[in-house]
Design a protein around this motif. Structure first.
Motif, short mmCIF file in Angstrom:
data_model
loop_
_atom_site.label_atom_id
_atom_site.label_comp_id
_atom_site.label_asym_id
_atom_site.label_seq_id
_atom_site.Cartn_x
_atom_site.Cartn_y
_atom_site.Cartn_z
N ILE A 296 18.39 20.39 34.25
CA ILE A 296 19.82 20.06 34.43
C ILE A 296 20.26 20.45 35.84
N PHE A 297 19.92 21.67 36.25
CA PHE A 297 20.32 22.13 37.58
C PHE A 297 19.72 21.23 38.66
N GLY B 294 17.20 35.09 38.13
CA GLY B 294 17.63 33.78 38.55
C GLY B 294 17.41 32.70 37.51
N VAL B 295 17.17 33.10 36.24
CA VAL B 295 16.92 32.10 35.20
C VAL B 295 18.18 31.78 34.42
N ASP B 296 19.26 32.50 34.65
CA ASP B 296 20.49 32.25 33.92
C ASP B 296 21.66 32.77 34.73
N CYS B 297 22.80 32.17 34.54
CA CYS B 297 24.05 32.63 35.14
C CYS B 297 25.04 32.78 33.98
N PRO B 298 25.04 33.94 33.34
CA PRO B 298 25.75 34.09 32.07
C PRO B 298 27.26 34.00 32.17
N LEU B 299 27.84 33.30 31.21
CA LEU B 299 29.29 33.23 31.05
C LEU B 299 29.61 33.51 29.59
N SER B 300 30.48 34.48 29.33
CA SER B 300 30.95 34.68 27.96
C SER B 300 31.69 33.43 27.52
N ARG C 163 20.03 12.83 26.53
CA ARG C 163 20.91 13.22 25.44
C ARG C 163 20.76 14.71 25.12
N ARG C 164 19.53 15.20 25.07
CA ARG C 164 19.31 16.61 24.77
C ARG C 164 19.87 17.49 25.87
N GLU C 165 19.65 17.08 27.12
CA GLU C 165 20.20 17.86 28.23
C GLU C 165 21.73 17.86 28.21
N SER C 166 22.33 16.74 27.79
CA SER C 166 23.78 16.68 27.67
C SER C 166 24.27 17.63 26.58
N GLU C 167 23.50 17.73 25.48
CA GLU C 167 23.86 18.67 24.42
C GLU C 167 23.81 20.10 24.94
N VAL C 168 22.76 20.41 25.69
CA VAL C 168 22.64 21.75 26.27
C VAL C 168 23.78 22.02 27.24
N MET C 169 24.08 21.03 28.08
CA MET C 169 25.14 21.19 29.07
C MET C 169 26.50 21.39 28.39
N HIS C 170 26.73 20.69 27.30
CA HIS C 170 27.98 20.85 26.55
C HIS C 170 28.11 22.29 26.06
N LEU C 171 27.03 22.87 25.59
CA LEU C 171 27.06 24.25 25.09
C LEU C 171 27.20 25.25 26.23
N ILE C 172 26.61 24.93 27.38
CA ILE C 172 26.80 25.77 28.57
C ILE C 172 28.27 25.82 28.93
N ARG D 221 25.61 28.16 36.71
CA ARG D 221 26.27 27.57 35.55
C ARG D 221 27.65 27.03 35.92
N GLY D 222 28.41 27.81 36.70
CA GLY D 222 29.74 27.36 37.09
C GLY D 222 29.71 26.05 37.85
N ALA D 223 28.76 25.94 38.80
CA ALA D 223 28.64 24.71 39.58
C ALA D 223 28.17 23.55 38.69
N ALA D 224 27.31 23.85 37.71
CA ALA D 224 26.84 22.81 36.80
C ALA D 224 28.00 22.26 35.97
N ILE D 225 28.86 23.16 35.50
CA ILE D 225 30.02 22.72 34.72
C ILE D 225 30.91 21.82 35.57
N ALA D 226 31.16 22.23 36.80
CA ALA D 226 32.01 21.44 37.69
C ALA D 226 31.42 20.06 37.94
N ARG D 227 30.12 20.00 38.19
CA ARG D 227 29.46 18.72 38.46
C ARG D 227 29.44 17.85 37.20
N TRP D 228 29.13 18.46 36.07
CA TRP D 228 28.98 17.72 34.82
C TRP D 228 30.30 17.12 34.35
N LEU D 229 31.38 17.81 34.60
CA LEU D 229 32.68 17.28 34.17
C LEU D 229 32.99 15.94 34.83
N GLY D 230 32.38 15.70 35.99
CA GLY D 230 32.63 14.43 36.67
C GLY D 230 31.72 13.32 36.21
#
Length: 244
Positions: A219-220, A134-140, A183-192, A228-237
């Motif tokens: 971040i979560f 439960g520490v990662d939700c991997p996406l290629s 800012r650092r969390e945003s950098e990490v989120m961008h890479l996610i 990760r998928g939900a984080a991407i969806a939330r972050w895009l907004g």
């Protein structure tokens, strides 16, 4: 003289093996995956030839994770991901990186999505272990891009017909909601969002994987998500706002 493995020292915790079910209709691919997983110290408890079989085996064997192909005869992997994710973790593994397929799999309950050709043995084993823990939700990378593309495609098209035309609002756009990430969390989120693994993020930012995991946990928590998928969806907004 007969020898025996040394017993673990008193008080030393022995981690139980990670138990995996492999579902793929191609017997050659299945055999290869089984060999790779077992070589990486994981335990393969069963194999399934299609989605319906995977659901049946997951209910019977209760593995820690099901490695699930997408394109299978009968019940496909995306359809099977829903009922299986109610029982255990699901990690999709497919050649298919179409945005609608990746998005459907994540929405169905898959914890991650790997695309063949974008990972090595070490990454595969790491992805399985991290998903189970439960520490990662991997996406290629391809899957990450597909999720972003699907989210953009599914975003609301614009104002309702009775609203003023969009061009009339362009001169005074509504302010973007503030981004809750540093800012650092945003950098990490961008890479996610680009689909990078924790190890790849660590190398990109020249920090440790432990630090990356701490950033992701924060971040979560800030975005109120678990994957990760939900984080991407939330972050895009919220990504348009300024970091702190």
């Amino acid at each position: 003289m007969e020898t025996h493995p040394a017993a673990p020292a008193a008080g030393t915790a022995v981690e139980p093996p990670v138990r995996v079910l492999v579902a793929d209709d191609n017997p050659i691919v299945r055999a290869g995956l089984v060999s790779l997983l077992e070589a990486g110290g994981l335990t393969v408890v069963g194999e399934a030839v299609d989605g319906a079989h995977a659901i049946e085996q997951a209910r019977l064997l209760r593995p820690d994770l099901v490695l699930l192909d997408v394109r299978m005869p009968g019940t496909d992997g995306v359809t099977a991901a829903g009922p299986i994710s109610a029982l255990t973790k699901v990690l999709m593994l497919s050649y298919d990186d179409a945005p609608e397929v990746v998005g459907a799999a994540i929405r169905a309950g898959a914890s991650g999505y790997l695309v063949h050709g974008s990972f090595d043995v070490t990454r595969l084993v790491e992805a399985v272990r991290d998903t189970v823990a439960g520490v990662d939700c991997p996406l290629s990378p391809a899957a990450g891009r597909a999720v972003v593309a699907a989210l953009h495609r599914d975003a609301p098209a614009g104002p309702e017909p009775h609203h003023p035309p969009q061009y009339a609002l362009a001169a005074h756009p509504a302010p973007a909601p503030p981004c809750p990430l540093s800012r650092r969390e945003s950098e990490v989120m961008h890479l996610i969002a680009r689909g990078l693994s924790n190890g790849e993020i660590a190398r990109s930012l020249v920090i440790s994987e432990y630090t990356v995991k701490n950033h992701i946990n924060r971040i979560f928590a800030k975005l109120g998500v678990r994957t990760r998928g939900a984080a991407i969806a939330r972050w895009l907004g919220t990504a348009g706002g300024d970091g702190q």
